[in-house]
Design a protein around this motif. Structure first.
Motif, PDB file in Angstrom:
ATOM      1  N   PHE A  14       0.825  -1.212   0.000  1.00 14.13           N
ATOM      2  CA  PHE A  14       0.000   0.000   0.000  1.00 14.13           C
ATOM      3  C   PHE A  14       0.861   1.264   0.000  1.00 14.13           C
ATOM      4  N   VAL A  15       2.063   1.211   0.580  1.00 13.90           N
ATOM      5  CA  VAL A  15       2.969   2.358   0.520  1.00 13.90           C
ATOM      6  C   VAL A  15       3.527   2.502  -0.895  1.00 13.90           C
ATOM      7  N   THR A  16       3.884   1.385  -1.498  1.00 14.71           N
ATOM      8  CA  THR A  16       4.353   1.419  -2.884  1.00 14.71           C
ATOM      9  C   THR A  16       3.260   1.960  -3.793  1.00 14.71           C
ATOM     10  N   GLY A  17       2.018   1.559  -3.551  1.00 15.08           N
ATOM     11  CA  GLY A  17       0.895   2.063  -4.339  1.00 15.08           C
ATOM     12  C   GLY A  17       0.727   3.561  -4.209  1.00 15.08           C
ATOM     13  N   LEU A  18       0.857   4.072  -3.000  1.00 15.05           N
ATOM     14  CA  LEU A  18       0.745   5.519  -2.804  1.00 15.05           C
ATOM     15  C   LEU A  18       1.876   6.260  -3.503  1.00 15.05           C
ATOM     16  N   PRO A  32      -4.560   8.108 -14.945  1.00 13.00           N
ATOM     17  CA  PRO A  32      -5.617   8.646 -14.077  1.00 13.00           C
ATOM     18  C   PRO A  32      -5.443   8.162 -12.639  1.00 13.00           C
ATOM     19  N   VAL A  33      -5.885   8.983 -11.706  1.00 13.03           N
ATOM     20  CA  VAL A  33      -5.754   8.638 -10.289  1.00 13.03           C
ATOM     21  C   VAL A  33      -6.757   7.557  -9.894  1.00 13.03           C
ATOM     22  N   ALA A  34      -7.991   7.664 -10.380  1.00 16.23           N
ATOM     23  CA  ALA A  34      -9.027   6.715  -9.994  1.00 16.23           C
ATOM     24  C   ALA A  34      -9.938   6.467 -11.184  1.00 16.23           C
ATOM     25  N   GLY A  35     -10.794   5.466 -11.029  1.00 12.40           N
ATOM     26  CA  GLY A  35     -11.757   5.146 -12.068  1.00 12.40           C
ATOM     27  C   GLY A  35     -11.530   3.758 -12.630  1.00 12.40           C
ATOM     28  N   PHE A  36     -12.355   3.416 -13.625  1.00 11.61           N
ATOM     29  CA  PHE A  36     -12.215   2.140 -14.310  1.00 11.61           C
ATOM     30  C   PHE A  36     -12.799   2.279 -15.692  1.00 11.61           C
ATOM     31  N   GLY A  37     -12.465   1.342 -16.553  1.00 14.59           N
ATOM     32  CA  GLY A  37     -13.056   1.358 -17.883  1.00 14.59           C
ATOM     33  C   GLY A  37     -12.066   1.186 -19.011  1.00 14.59           C
ATOM     34  N   SER A  38     -10.829   1.588 -18.825  1.00 15.10           N
ATOM     35  CA  SER A  38      -9.853   1.425 -19.903  1.00 15.10           C
ATOM     36  C   SER A  38      -8.580   0.809 -19.338  1.00 15.10           C
ATOM     37  N   ALA A  39      -7.674   0.485 -20.236  1.00 11.62           N
ATOM     38  CA  ALA A  39      -6.427  -0.159 -19.823  1.00 11.62           C
ATOM     39  C   ALA A  39      -5.534   0.783 -19.026  1.00 11.62           C
ATOM     40  N   SER A  40      -5.654   2.087 -19.247  1.00 13.15           N
ATOM     41  CA  SER A  40      -4.808   3.028 -18.509  1.00 13.15           C
ATOM     42  C   SER A  40      -5.133   3.050 -17.017  1.00 13.15           C
ATOM     43  N   PRO A  45      -2.196  -0.019 -10.541  1.00  8.30           N
ATOM     44  CA  PRO A  45      -2.268  -1.166  -9.614  1.00  8.30           C
ATOM     45  C   PRO A  45      -1.325  -2.300 -10.011  1.00  8.30           C
ATOM     46  N   MET A  46      -1.207  -2.559 -11.313  1.00  9.82           N
ATOM     47  CA  MET A  46      -0.291  -3.617 -11.747  1.00  9.82           C
ATOM     48  C   MET A  46       1.159  -3.249 -11.450  1.00  9.82           C
ATOM     49  N   LEU A  47       1.495  -1.982 -11.607  1.00  7.28           N
ATOM     50  CA  LEU A  47       2.850  -1.525 -11.320  1.00  7.28           C
ATOM     51  C   LEU A  47       3.163  -1.642  -9.833  1.00  7.28           C
TER      52      LEU A  47
END
Length: 81
Positions: A14-18, A32-40, A45-47
């Motif tokens: 969670f620190v790495t995510g932040l 984008p910081v938040a949301g869903f719908g596209s590959a971007s 989260p994958m990173l």
């Protein structure tokens, strides 16, 4: 590289995510910081999850490569003509 992989392994996900959100979403504005719908929306989260796993893999490969390099079957006698 070994120091970086030790640091990435020691940090909770969670620190790495932040840190990933702050760097790539807020500072560089690449994703984008938040949301869903596209590959971007899936990249951050994958990173964040992948960095922790890559750190573990890096440590394992480093330790095994060091064992192989120190093994005696790699030392060859010098042949004189």
């Amino acid at each position: 590289m070994l120091t970086l992989s030790t640091l990435m392994r020691a940090l909770p996900v969670f620190v790495t995510g932040l840190l990933v959100i702050i760097l790539f979403a807020l500072e560089l504005q690449w994703f984008p910081v938040a949301g869903f719908g596209s590959a971007s929306h899936l990249v951050l989260p994958m990173l964040a999850l992948g960095l922790s796993l890559a750190a573990v893999s890096n440590r394992v490969v480093h330790n095994e490569a060091r064992k192989v390099i120190q093994s005696p079957f790699l030392s060859l006698p010098v042949l004189k003509a």
